[in-house]
Design an enzyme around this catalytic site. Sequence first.
Site, short mmCIF file in Angstrom:
data_model
loop_
_atom_site.label_atom_id
_atom_site.label_comp_id
_atom_site.label_asym_id
_atom_site.label_seq_id
_atom_site.Cartn_x
_atom_site.Cartn_y
_atom_site.Cartn_z
N SER A 31 -25.65 10.34 16.67
CA SER A 31 -25.15 11.50 17.41
C SER A 31 -24.92 11.20 18.89
O SER A 31 -24.07 11.82 19.52
CB SER A 31 -26.14 12.67 17.28
N ASP B 171 -19.87 15.66 13.97
CA ASP B 171 -19.88 14.38 14.68
C ASP B 171 -19.98 13.20 13.72
O ASP B 171 -19.54 12.10 14.04
CB ASP B 171 -20.99 14.33 15.72
#
Length: 533
Positions: free
Chosen positions: A82, A323
Site C-alpha cells: 500500500s 490500490d
Amino acid sequence: MKIFKSLLIVTILLSLLAFSFPATCGFASVPPKKNVIFMIMDGTNSDIVTLSRWYKGSGLNLDNILVGGVRTYSGESAITDSAAAGTAMATGEKTRADYIAMNADGKPVLTVLEAAKLSGYATGIVSTSPVQHATPAAFTAHVLNRDEFGDIGEQQVYQNLDVILGGGAAWLKPKSKNAVKNDDDMLKTKQTSREDGENLMNKIKSDPLYSFTATRDGLSKNRGSEKLWGAFAEEDLAYDLDRKALKPYEPTLAEMTKAAIERLSVNEKGFFLMVEGSKVDWAAHKNDPVGMISEVLSFDRAVGEALKFAERDGNTMVVAVTDHGNSGLTLGNRDTDKTYKRQPMETFTGPLRKAQFTVKGAASQLKDDRSNLKDVLKSYGLSGLSKKEYCVMKEAKDTENEMVKLLAKRANIGFSTHGHTGEDVFLYGYGPGKPAGLIENTEIPSVFARYLGFSLDSFSDWYVDGKEFFREKGYKALIDKRDPKNPVLVVTRGEEELRFPENKNFYLRNGEAVELKSVNVHSGGTFYVHWGE
C-alpha cells in the site's frame, strides 16, 4: 396585448444592451469551483466486488461509474504494497515497498494533495484505518518506512489540512506506561504512541482554527471552526458490520465522507479530498469473506455520498480505485471443480448471510475460559458443527483462522494467499475530466492536477538537501541529534542562526518562528527542506 408588447420591447432592449458592452467591462467571469474526491478501496480484488453485489442483492453505486482499469505494480515488484501504491497515486512516481511519498532514490516528492493545498484548494483525508497508515500517509507525509507512525502523525498535524477524519489517536499522544493493544487484542510489535514526548493532541485542540471530535456526534456539532480533526479510535475503526453492536459511537465511512465534503465545500476555490475504505484489505489478510463484504459495501455507501454531491455540484470529479488486490478470493474452490455448472448464487451468499459479525467482531466476544465458544461460532454463521469440526475449534490456537477456513468451505469460496496480489484492478470515474481506459496508477495524480489547473512538474524540485543547499550559500550546516527523537537542522552564518525542526512547517531565525510552505523531512540521514524565500 399591450402588456405583451411592453414585455417584448423590454426584452429586446435588454438583449441589445447585452451586446453593447464588452465582456471585460468590469464584469470578469469568476471561474467555477472545482473539486476532486479520490476514493481508494484498499486491497480489493474483483471477485469480492462481485460477491458483495450478490450478497447485497442489488447493484452497487460503483457499477454506474465503471470506466476502466488500473495497473498496480510497484517500482520493484509485480505485487505492490500500500505504501508504494499510495505513493504512485499521490505523486505519479513508482517507488519501493514501504516508501511513503518518497521516490525510489529516497527523496521526498510533493504529493497532489500538497500541491492542491499550495494552489489554494481546501484539502482533507478520511480513513477507517489510523490516518497514519500507508495510504492516507502517502498523500500527507514523507518517510522511508511506513511504520514510522510517529513521524507521519507529526507531519500530518503540521500540514494544516482542513479535514482529517479516521483512527490513529494513539500516535497523537505521548508514550504512556500502559500498553496499547491492537486489532487482534495482542501487544503490537511497534510502539502505539509517541516516543518523542510531544502531545500533538494538545497541539490540535489548542489551535483556534480546529475543532476536535472523538465521536460521530461531533461530526455534526462542530461547525463553528474552519477546520475539523476527528480521531474516533486509538487505532483502526470497527468493521462496519460490527460497528452498531460494538462501537456505536464511531462514524461510518459514509458519514465521515459526507461531513468532510460539507466542511471542504465552503472553500471559494474548491477542494481535494482523499477517502480510503481501509479495512477490505485488513479482512482480506485474515481471509475473512464477511469482513471483506462488510467493507466493500461500506465503501460503496461512501461512494454514494460523493456521487450525490458531485451530481448536484456539476464541477466535481469523483475517482474510485483499489490500490492492489489481496487474498486471491474466488467464487468457487476445489469442492466445486466438477459441480460449478450447477451452483446458484445462494450457494455462496447463503452461509455468509448467517454471520452477524466479522470474524474479528465475533472472536472479540470470546470469554477467556471459552465457555461461550458455541455462541461465538454461531454469531459468525457457524452453527450445526460436527463433533470433529467443534473439536478443531475448541483446541485451536488460532481460533479466528479456523473460523474463516470453515466458513469459506461452507460458502464454496477459495483463497490463494493471506497476502497481496498483482492483478489489474477496476477504475471508476464520474464528472468532468475523469480518466478512462486501462491506465497506470502513476497517471492518476496528473489527471487531478490538470483538472484543478496546476502541473505537478512545477513542484518536481520542491525539496532540497538542506545541508548542501545552505552550504552553497555560505552557511555552516549540521544536523543536531542530541535529542535523537527530535533532530534539528542548524544553519549559521555570522550572527544569524536558522533551526529547522524535523516534521514541522516552520524554522526558527534567531529564536523567532517563521512559517514554511511545507514540512521539514529528515529521512535516511538527509534533512530535506523547501526554501521558499
